[in-house]
Design an enzyme around this catalytic site. Structure first.
Site, PDB file in Angstrom:
ATOM      1  CG  ASP A   1      10.825   7.130  -2.330  1.00 19.30           C
ATOM      2  OD1 ASP A   1      11.345   7.225  -1.197  1.00 19.30           O
ATOM      3  OD2 ASP A   1       9.696   6.662  -2.526  1.00 19.30           O
TER       4      ASP A   1
ATOM      5  CE  LYS B   1      10.236   3.932   0.489  1.00 15.38           C
ATOM      6  NZ  LYS B   1       9.214   4.599   1.314  1.00 15.38           N
TER       7      LYS B   1
ATOM      8  CB  THR C   1      11.766   7.192   3.573  1.00 12.20           C
ATOM      9  OG1 THR C   1      10.857   6.595   2.626  1.00 12.20           O
ATOM     10  CG2 THR C   1      11.495   6.609   4.944  1.00 12.20           C
TER      11      THR C   1
ATOM     12  NE  ARG D   1      -3.789  -2.030   2.609  1.00 16.22           N
ATOM     13  CZ  ARG D   1      -3.608  -3.202   3.196  1.00 16.22           C
ATOM     14  NH1 ARG D   1      -2.433  -3.470   3.737  1.00 16.22           N
ATOM     15  NH2 ARG D   1      -4.569  -4.096   3.226  1.00 16.22           N
ATOM     16  N   GLY D   2       0.398   2.257  -0.669  1.00 21.29           N
ATOM     17  CA  GLY D   2       1.051   3.548  -0.655  1.00 21.29           C
ATOM     18  C   GLY D   2       0.124   4.606  -0.108  1.00 21.29           C
TER      19      GLY D   2
ATOM     20  CE  LYS E   1       2.543   3.515  -7.554  1.00 14.57           C
ATOM     21  NZ  LYS E   1       3.830   4.259  -7.724  1.00 14.57           N
TER      22      LYS E   1
ATOM     23  CB  SER F   1      -0.846   3.835  -5.208  1.00  9.91           C
ATOM     24  OG  SER F   1       0.334   3.730  -4.439  1.00  9.91           O
ATOM     25  CB  VAL F   2      -3.893  -0.519  -3.517  1.00  5.57           C
ATOM     26  CG1 VAL F   2      -3.883  -1.987  -3.110  1.00  5.57           C
ATOM     27  CG2 VAL F   2      -4.523   0.313  -2.426  1.00  5.57           C
ATOM     28  CB  VAL F   3       1.211  -2.826  -5.118  1.00  9.37           C
ATOM     29  CG1 VAL F   3       1.853  -3.835  -6.071  1.00  9.37           C
ATOM     30  CG2 VAL F   3       1.825  -1.450  -5.314  1.00  9.37           C
TER      31      VAL F   3
ATOM     32  CG  ASN G   1      10.599   2.427  -3.007  1.00  3.42           C
ATOM     33  OD1 ASN G   1       9.525   1.898  -2.730  1.00  3.42           O
ATOM     34  ND2 ASN G   1      10.801   3.725  -2.890  1.00  3.42           N
TER      35      ASN G   1
ATOM     36  CG  ASP H   1       7.454   4.074  -5.347  1.00  4.10           C
ATOM     37  OD1 ASP H   1       6.941   4.912  -6.120  1.00  4.10           O
ATOM     38  OD2 ASP H   1       7.150   3.987  -4.150  1.00  4.10           O
TER      39      ASP H   1
END
Length: 398
Positions: free
Chosen positions: A152, A154, A189, A33-34, A54, A37-39, A157, A170
């Site tokens: 981004d 991390k 993040t 989950r973002g 996504k 958004s949802v994967v 991702n 991502d």
């Protein structure tokens, strides 16, 4: 209602209205989950090939936010198409758009996130970290060569494919770097933010940040892989951000005692506060720590079981081979029949049946007698006497 409940209800509406995504794919469980958004996992109906989709929500109360989300989705599609030929960057299969949602269909990485692997292992060995960082830096070098700034990077991702190679994913915050644009947005993040990004967003008259912010995040990833914990962490975010801006971290602790100096040197050059002195992706790939010829891969549970199975089969075959009699040629049979253990046992047992006693192994003369086709004269009477006694005993019993 929660975001997931709202999304599911809107998805059902899209499904019933003949959305092209649902005509071609069947969605399944949620993988992640973002913020908006949802994967989900999905399967192509015709080929039964699994993918990850996504789903970006475009039904925001604020029209400006909805427009920004749509533009961010378009930007991600455009950037991923430029990187479609790189092996360590996630592949975009296709995309669909409806008034309510934007569907981005990606290749499925069944081994999950790098963060999940760290949750299981706590920390990785230098060999495993070397393989992951080499692939990550190759992908970053490719992006920077095209002028793309990820912003981004991390552990969450970085995905692991079926072959345990990484896939950088991502690209929602990614952009094409322009020297004439001043970048001051605070994106990403907190634990992975670079000092120059924090300063550019917090203070006036600060220079814009650039591609070097990705290398700072790579340094945080490498440190976390080796130590099992991030270099900058504090329950109070303000203290953590202050440590980041000062570059305050240590190599203390038992986990760093056996780490090579080459690994520590690479971490130091990545986590350099001054972005102009920070190492680039191309320079990092030339460092001694990443120049090793180790080919260690992260092995999944399935690969480990297969390795054990093949090892057991090899041991069984070797044992069977050691017990299988070797072929004997005619020359060896006629000149050295006692050379082979199986033949030697056969000869000795046959001799016992013929002579009624074992032949001493050290007596070569008696062994030669085994090959005579007739009985010795002094043995014949004893055999006749034995037969006579046997006949008398049979008559007495009757």
């Amino acid at each position: 209602m929660t975001f997931e409940e709202i999304a599911d209800s809107l998805l059902e509406g899209s499904k019933s209205s003949g959305c092209p995504f649902y005509e071609k794919y069947e969605p399944y469980e949620i993988l992640g989950r973002g913020l908006c958004s949802v994967v989900r996992k999905c399967v192509e109906k015709t080929t039964k090939t699994p993918y990850a989709v996504k789903i970006i929500d475009l039904t925001r109360k604020d029209n400006l936010q909805a427009t920004e989300q749509r533009e961010a989705g378009y930007n991600e599609i455009r950037l991923l198409k430029q990187c479609s030929d790189h092996p360590y960057i996630i592949t975009l299969h296709e995309a669909f758009e409806t008034p309510a949602f934007l569907f981005l269909v990606f290749e499925l990485c069944p081994n999950g996130e790098l963060f999940d692997l760290l949750t299981q292992k706590v920390r990785l060995s230098e060999k495993r970290a070397r393989v992951i960082m080499r692939q990550l830096l190759e992908s970053i070098a490719f992006l920077h060569s095209k002028g793309i700034m990820h912003r981004d990077i991390k552990c969450e991702n970085i995905l692991l494919s079926d072959s345990c190679d990484i896939r950088l994913s991502d690209f929602g915050f990614a952009t094409v770097y322009d020297k004439n644009v001043i970048y001051k947005e605070l994106l990403g993040t907190p634990g992975y933010l670079s000092p120059e990004m924090l300063k550019a967003n917090s203070y006036e008259n600060q220079p814009s940040y650039g591609l070097a912010i990705d290398m700072w995040a790579c340094g945080v990833v490498l440190y976390t892989l080796i130590a099992g914990s991030p270099p900058f962490y504090n329950r109070k975010t303000i203290y953590m951000l202050r440590d980041i801006m000062n570059g305050k971290y240590t190599f203390s602790g038992a986990e760093w005692e056996d780490v090579s100096s080459e690994c520590k040197e690479l971490v130091e050059r990545m986590l350099c506060v001054d972005p102009t002195k920070r190492i680039t992706a191309h320079e990092a790939l030339q460092q001694r720590f990443l120049q090793s010829t180790d080919t260690v891969q992260i092995r999944t549970a399935v690969s480990r079981v297969k390795s054990v199975f093949h090892a057991i089969r090899a041991i069984i075959r070797m044992r069977r081979l050691s017990r299988t009699p070797q072929p004997i040629c005619k020359q060896t049979l006629s000149t050295k029949p006692y050379k082979h253990k199986a033949l030697r046992k056969l000869i000795d047992s046959s001799a016992y049946n013929l002579y009624g006693h074992w032949v001493q192994r050290t007596d070569e003369q008696n062994r030669a007698a085994l090959f005579q086709c007739f009985l010795k004269p002094h043995q014949a009477p004893s055999l006749k006497r034995r037969h006579r006694l046997l006949s008398d005993s049979q008559l007495t019993s009757q």
